[in-house]
Design a protein around this motif. Structure first.
Motif, PDB file in Angstrom:
ATOM      1  N   GLY A   1      34.929 -36.409 -36.307  1.00  0.00           N
ATOM      2  CA  GLY A   1      35.546 -36.764 -37.581  1.00  0.00           C
ATOM      3  C   GLY A   1      37.062 -36.673 -37.554  1.00  0.00           C
ATOM      4  O   GLY A   1      37.740 -37.151 -38.470  1.00  0.00           O
ATOM      5  N   PHE A   2      37.593 -36.056 -36.499  1.00  0.00           N
ATOM      6  CA  PHE A   2      39.046 -35.891 -36.358  1.00  0.00           C
ATOM      7  C   PHE A   2      39.509 -36.494 -35.031  1.00  0.00           C
ATOM      8  O   PHE A   2      40.282 -35.897 -34.289  1.00  0.00           O
ATOM      9  CB  PHE A   2      39.411 -34.397 -36.413  1.00  0.00           C
ATOM     10  CG  PHE A   2      38.987 -33.727 -37.682  1.00  0.00           C
ATOM     11  CD1 PHE A   2      39.784 -33.773 -38.811  1.00  0.00           C
ATOM     12  CD2 PHE A   2      37.771 -33.058 -37.753  1.00  0.00           C
ATOM     13  CE1 PHE A   2      39.394 -33.158 -39.989  1.00  0.00           C
ATOM     14  CE2 PHE A   2      37.373 -32.440 -38.924  1.00  0.00           C
ATOM     15  CZ  PHE A   2      38.183 -32.487 -40.042  1.00  0.00           C
ATOM     16  N   TYR A   3      39.005 -37.686 -34.763  1.00  0.00           N
ATOM     17  CA  TYR A   3      39.343 -38.300 -33.475  1.00  0.00           C
ATOM     18  C   TYR A   3      39.924 -39.697 -33.689  1.00  0.00           C
ATOM     19  O   TYR A   3      40.880 -39.849 -34.465  1.00  0.00           O
ATOM     20  CB  TYR A   3      38.093 -38.311 -32.588  1.00  0.00           C
ATOM     21  CG  TYR A   3      38.357 -38.581 -31.125  1.00  0.00           C
ATOM     22  CD1 TYR A   3      39.508 -38.135 -30.487  1.00  0.00           C
ATOM     23  CD2 TYR A   3      37.418 -39.281 -30.354  1.00  0.00           C
ATOM     24  CE1 TYR A   3      39.733 -38.376 -29.139  1.00  0.00           C
ATOM     25  CE2 TYR A   3      37.629 -39.529 -29.002  1.00  0.00           C
ATOM     26  CZ  TYR A   3      38.788 -39.084 -28.407  1.00  0.00           C
ATOM     27  OH  TYR A   3      39.002 -39.325 -27.068  1.00  0.00           O
ATOM     28  N   LEU A   4      39.390 -40.706 -33.088  1.00  0.00           N
ATOM     29  CA  LEU A   4      40.022 -42.022 -33.075  1.00  0.00           C
ATOM     30  C   LEU A   4      40.040 -42.686 -34.453  1.00  0.00           C
ATOM     31  O   LEU A   4      41.021 -43.346 -34.814  1.00  0.00           O
ATOM     32  CB  LEU A   4      39.322 -42.931 -32.063  1.00  0.00           C
ATOM     33  CG  LEU A   4      39.430 -42.500 -30.598  1.00  0.00           C
ATOM     34  CD1 LEU A   4      38.682 -43.480 -29.699  1.00  0.00           C
ATOM     35  CD2 LEU A   4      40.887 -42.398 -30.168  1.00  0.00           C
ATOM     36  N   SER A   5      38.964 -42.529 -35.229  1.00  0.00           N
ATOM     37  CA  SER A   5      38.924 -43.181 -36.536  1.00  0.00           C
ATOM     38  C   SER A   5      40.011 -42.643 -37.445  1.00  0.00           C
ATOM     39  O   SER A   5      40.680 -43.409 -38.156  1.00  0.00           O
ATOM     40  CB  SER A   5      37.545 -43.003 -37.175  1.00  0.00           C
ATOM     41  OG  SER A   5      37.243 -41.627 -37.330  1.00  0.00           O
TER      42      SER A   5
END
Length: 350
Positions: free
Chosen positions: A251-255
């Motif tokens: 949830g705290f990555y590429l998106s």
């Protein structure tokens, strides 16, 4: 007689006030005329304001695009989870936590502040190496940092839960709580931008060679902005966790990285107002597209966008902004009161 410089400073001082009033009006209108889903959208939007304004403190003043700020949000979210979750739940979900964290059961406010401080400390340590690089090399290094944090968090199962979601976080964040943090981030960003360090950092952004020749220590100012920026991203991550109640490393990555960049590009990286306006514009567009994906009925016909359309349309909007308005919606301008309103009379000069 009031000098032009003093008038300009007074005008700039009105920017955080006007942005705060804009967000206040946004919350008031959403809660007054929207449904429950609109209220949740308002909270989510204001959390994004905290994240993107934090991101802007570094990227907007230095001109260096960082792909790693979502990592600070990830760290902040997990620090808050470690300190606020019920100890009995942590014993089940996170058995590898050290005793001090395993037994901690804090209120969300000190946990959010601690999350920001831990993210800032991590930025200070990693930025000491990353920010010795310049241009695209620095940007690539920040992306490598993001990938490294995501990999560690996804595999450090006893402490982070790995790829399984950590559940049970207190649902603390309301639109008003999120508004308070968003305004705090805007105020801090405005104060930093007007400080000697902020001015020096923007000088290096405009002309690195000339700034260096003038004795400006680019590395020191970048590191300061990077650390302050990480603090608000860490807080934003904690707020996101306590808004949804569930956290996961992905949830705290590429998106999230793409979304933060899109908001900054659409609004305009050249001004604090651009960061805030970009968040509002993209968030409202995403909300409208999500509702269109669910479909609406017109007479006997039901219309609905194909699933996943929002990502494609937002990407297209980002491309169009870059083509037709490269400086973003605000084009580097700030929202501020006119000079005649600030002085109460004409713009006299010495």
């Amino acid at each position: 007689m009031i000098t032009q410089h003093r008038i300009r400073r007074r005008m700039a001082a009105t920017t955080p006030v006007l942005l705060a009033l804009l967000l206040l009006a946004f919350v008031a209108l959403t809660l007054a005329f929207g449904d429950r889903a609109a209220g949740r959208m308002a909270s989510e939007t204001l959390i994004r304001v905290t994240l993107v304004v934090g991101f802007w403190i570094f990227a907007g003043n230095s001109g260096v695009i960082s792909f790693g700020h979502a990592a600070f949000a990830c760290v902040g979210a997990y620090v808050s989870a470690w300190t606020t979750l019920n100890p009995a739940m942590k014993a089940t979900l996170l058995p590898g936590l050290p005793p001090a964290l395993a037994e901690a059961h804090w209120h969300v406010l000190p946990a959010a502040l601690t999350a920001g401080l831990v993210a800032a400390a991590l930025a200070l340590g990693t930025g000491a190496a990353i920010l010795r690089l310049s241009g695209i090399a620095a940007s690539i290094a920040t992306f490598a940092f993001l990938a490294m944090v995501n990999t560690i968090w996804a595999n450090w199962t006893p402490v982070t839960g790995g790829t399984s979601s950590v559940v049970g976080l207190a649902r603390y964040v309301t639109p008003w709580v999120a508004l308070g943090w968003a305004v705090a981030a805007i105020l801090a960003a405005s104060l930093y931008a007007a400080s000697a360090s902020g001015l020096a950092l923007r000088a290096t952004r405009e002309d690195e060679v000339a700034a260096s020749a003038s004795g400006i220590d680019q590395y020191r100012h970048r590191l300061l902005a990077y650390t302050l920026s990480a603090f608000f991203c860490g807080v934003g991550g904690a707020l996101a966790g306590h808004f949804i109640g569930v956290i996961n490393p992905d949830g705290f990555y590429l998106s999230l990285t793409f979304l933060m960049l899109a908001m900054l590009v659409v609004g305009g990286i050249g001004s604090l107002s651009g960061a805030v306006v970009g968040v509002l514009a993209v968030s409202l567009a995403v909300e409208a597209l999500v509702r269109l994906e669910k479909g609406f009925t017109l007479g006997a016909t039901t219309f609905a966008l194909p699933p996943g359309s929002q990502e494609i349309i937002i990407a297209l909007a980002m491309i169009l902004v870059l083509v037709f308005r490269p400086a973003g919606l605000m084009a580097g301008r700030e929202i501020m009161l006119p000079a005649r309103w600030v002085t109460g009379r004409g713009t006299s000069q010495n």
